[in-house]
Write a protein that holds these residues in place. Structure first.
Motif, PDB file in Angstrom:
ATOM      1  N   ARG A  52       0.812  -1.229   0.000  1.00 44.24           N
ATOM      2  CA  ARG A  52       0.000   0.000   0.000  1.00 44.24           C
ATOM      3  C   ARG A  52       0.841   1.273   0.000  1.00 44.24           C
ATOM      4  O   ARG A  52       0.354   2.358   0.289  1.00 44.24           O
ATOM      5  CB  ARG A  52      -0.941   0.001   1.204  1.00 44.24           C
ATOM      6  CG  ARG A  52      -1.899  -1.170   1.234  1.00 44.24           C
ATOM      7  CD  ARG A  52      -2.903  -1.118   0.104  1.00 44.24           C
ATOM      8  NE  ARG A  52      -3.749  -2.320   0.076  1.00 44.24           N
ATOM      9  CZ  ARG A  52      -4.824  -2.447  -0.660  1.00 44.24           C
ATOM     10  NH1 ARG A  52      -5.212  -1.466  -1.442  1.00 44.24           N
ATOM     11  NH2 ARG A  52      -5.521  -3.561  -0.651  1.00 44.24           N
ATOM     12  N   LYS A 149       0.111   4.591  -2.597  1.00 45.25           N
ATOM     13  CA  LYS A 149      -0.316   3.467  -3.428  1.00 45.25           C
ATOM     14  C   LYS A 149       0.834   2.470  -3.500  1.00 45.25           C
ATOM     15  O   LYS A 149       1.998   2.860  -3.578  1.00 45.25           O
ATOM     16  CB  LYS A 149      -0.663   3.978  -4.837  1.00 45.25           C
ATOM     17  CG  LYS A 149      -1.126   2.909  -5.787  1.00 45.25           C
ATOM     18  CD  LYS A 149      -1.383   3.497  -7.171  1.00 45.25           C
ATOM     19  CE  LYS A 149      -1.820   2.407  -8.133  1.00 45.25           C
ATOM     20  NZ  LYS A 149      -1.957   2.906  -9.494  1.00 45.25           N
ATOM     21  N   HIS A 154      -4.391   1.228  -3.853  1.00 41.01           N
ATOM     22  CA  HIS A 154      -4.346   2.475  -3.095  1.00 41.01           C
ATOM     23  C   HIS A 154      -4.503   2.213  -1.605  1.00 41.01           C
ATOM     24  O   HIS A 154      -5.296   1.369  -1.193  1.00 41.01           O
ATOM     25  CB  HIS A 154      -5.454   3.424  -3.565  1.00 41.01           C
ATOM     26  CG  HIS A 154      -5.232   3.922  -4.962  1.00 41.01           C
ATOM     27  ND1 HIS A 154      -4.411   4.991  -5.234  1.00 41.01           N
ATOM     28  CD2 HIS A 154      -5.705   3.479  -6.152  1.00 41.01           C
ATOM     29  CE1 HIS A 154      -4.390   5.199  -6.541  1.00 41.01           C
ATOM     30  NE2 HIS A 154      -5.165   4.288  -7.131  1.00 41.01           N
ATOM     31  N   ASN A 155      -3.781   2.971  -0.813  1.00 39.76           N
ATOM     32  CA  ASN A 155      -3.840   2.841   0.639  1.00 39.76           C
ATOM     33  C   ASN A 155      -5.246   3.159   1.171  1.00 39.76           C
ATOM     34  O   ASN A 155      -5.721   2.544   2.115  1.00 39.76           O
ATOM     35  CB  ASN A 155      -2.800   3.776   1.273  1.00 39.76           C
ATOM     36  CG  ASN A 155      -2.376   3.376   2.675  1.00 39.76           C
ATOM     37  OD1 ASN A 155      -1.525   4.028   3.262  1.00 39.76           O
ATOM     38  ND2 ASN A 155      -2.946   2.336   3.246  1.00 39.76           N
TER      39      ASN A 155
END
Length: 195
Positions: A52, A149, A154-155
């Motif tokens: 992430r 990301k 994506h985080n």
């Protein structure tokens, strides 16, 4: 404790997930149960430079912090027979090698009073890990999460999926840390996206 020590003489093993494992275990298992462990709180205090985030911009993912007065809800997966070795090999790469987590054995309490607790393996990132980030405000954590990301995506997807899991699966459980970061991230998104 090393994963192979846990396997000795056993034909089944429980794995407790409290982060991305709750929606994406990516290993074969016999069954899963919703429940909790005690003595730990979930916190977005660990850095992630693979799934992430990257080396330039570390993402933030959850770990467990010891706290006698709380419990953490998640999912335990029972793996049996040949699944045990396959699962531990996979998780060793996903959690230990790439994530920097160590393994511990904890008591897992399935939801429902008729169920007996079981011992489960859990992966925990500790402060001596080089990418451990430690505490920050909900706003600081959210600001980091919305811009990062990694190879798994994506985080913010990680954050939103974890919040959705808690809201839909454990609706009576208040996870203030998680929900305050989610609220801060949602508030920041319009500023990031612009008019």
């Amino acid at each position: 404790m090393k994963p192979q020590d846990i396997l000795s003489g056993k034909n089944s093993l429980w794995i407790f997930g409290y982060g991305s494992l709750v929606w994406k275990p990516d290993f074969k298992y016999k069954r899963s149960k919703i429940g909790y462990i005690t003595g730990y709180k979930r916190r977005f205090w660990h850095g992630d430079n693979f799934h992430r985030g990257d080396d330039e911009m570390l993402g933030r993912v959850v770990t467990l912090i010891e706290d006698d007065d709380v419990c953490t809800w998640g999912v335990a997966f029972e793996v049996i027979g040949a699944q045990m070795e396959e699962c531990l090999k996979y998780l060793n790469v996903r959690e230990a090698v790439r994530g920097g987590y160590v393994t511990k054995v904890v008591e897992f309490f399935p939801r429902g009073q008729e169920e007996s607790p079981v011992l489960a393996l859990v992966y925990i990132a500790t402060p001596d890990n080089p990418i451990y980030l430690g505490p920050a405000t909900a706003e600081e954590i959210a600001a980091q999460i919305i811009v990062c990301k990694g190879k798994s995506g994506h985080n913010i997807e990680y954050l939103l999926r974890l919040a959705e899991f808690m809201r839909t699966t454990c609706p009576d459980v208040e996870d203030t840390h998680l929900f305050s970061i989610e609220a801060a991230a949602v508030a920041l998104l319009p500023m990031l996206l612009g008019p």
